[in-house]
Design an enzyme around this catalytic site. Structure first.
Site, mmCIF file in Angstrom:
data_model
loop_
_atom_site.group_PDB
_atom_site.id
_atom_site.type_symbol
_atom_site.label_atom_id
_atom_site.label_comp_id
_atom_site.label_asym_id
_atom_site.label_seq_id
_atom_site.Cartn_x
_atom_site.Cartn_y
_atom_site.Cartn_z
ATOM 1 N N CYS A 33 0.812 -1.224 0.000
ATOM 2 C CA CYS A 33 0.000 0.000 0.000
ATOM 3 C C CYS A 33 0.844 1.273 0.000
ATOM 4 C CB CYS A 33 -0.934 0.015 1.206
ATOM 5 S SG CYS A 33 -0.031 0.045 2.754
ATOM 6 N N CYS A 102 -1.075 -4.896 7.605
ATOM 7 C CA CYS A 102 -0.719 -3.582 8.167
ATOM 8 C C CYS A 102 0.064 -3.748 9.475
ATOM 9 C CB CYS A 102 -1.969 -2.753 8.438
ATOM 10 S SG CYS A 102 -3.122 -2.726 7.060
#
Ligand code: FES
Length: 134
Positions: A33, A102
């Site tokens: 990302c 994440c």
């Protein structure tokens, strides 16, 4: 999508910023990302006495940064190296499956900061680098 504990860590994150006169700095990026996390550590006799983070990322990245910094304060560097993203996610009572990636940033940023600390102890000073993508 997020549980209450994650939302609380995101809304009121602890240890935001940069440790003054830090002993180790780790900066990593998430290859999927592009988000970036920096963790700085104050280390006294191989014990982490302070940890702070700056994260350019999503709610899960901020919640895991906050929780991971809280978890490593008081640990020895060897103990902190055993801290996995799985343990941080457990501490937060879970993340949505699509946000697990994440949480890898916090684990990797802590490892990078400890490596930086150990390099400095051996007199190895590396120039500021681009974040390591994980
Ligand atoms: Fe990038 Fe969460 S979407 S770290």
């Amino acid at each position: 999508m997020y549980n209450e504990k994650v939302l609380e860590a995101f809304r009121n994150p602890k240890n935001v910023g940069e440790v003054e006169n830090y002993d180790g700095l780790g900066k990593v990026g998430n290859a999927s990302c592009g988000d970036i996390m920096q963790i700085t550590l104050k280390i006294d006799n191989d014990v982490i006495t302070d940890a702070k983070f700056k994260t350019f990322g999503c709610a899960a990245a901020i919640a895991t940064s906050s929780t991971a910094t809280q978890m490593v304060i008081g640990m020895t560097v060897d103990e902190a190296l055993q801290l996995t993203n799985k343990k941080v996610v457990e501490e937060l009572e879970g993340l949505p499956p699509q946000k697990i990636h994440c949480s890898v940033l916090a684990e990797e940023a802590i490892k990078a900061a400890i490596e930086d600390y150990r390099n400095k102890k051996q007199g190895i000073v590396k120039p500021e680098e681009e974040p390591k993508m994980v």
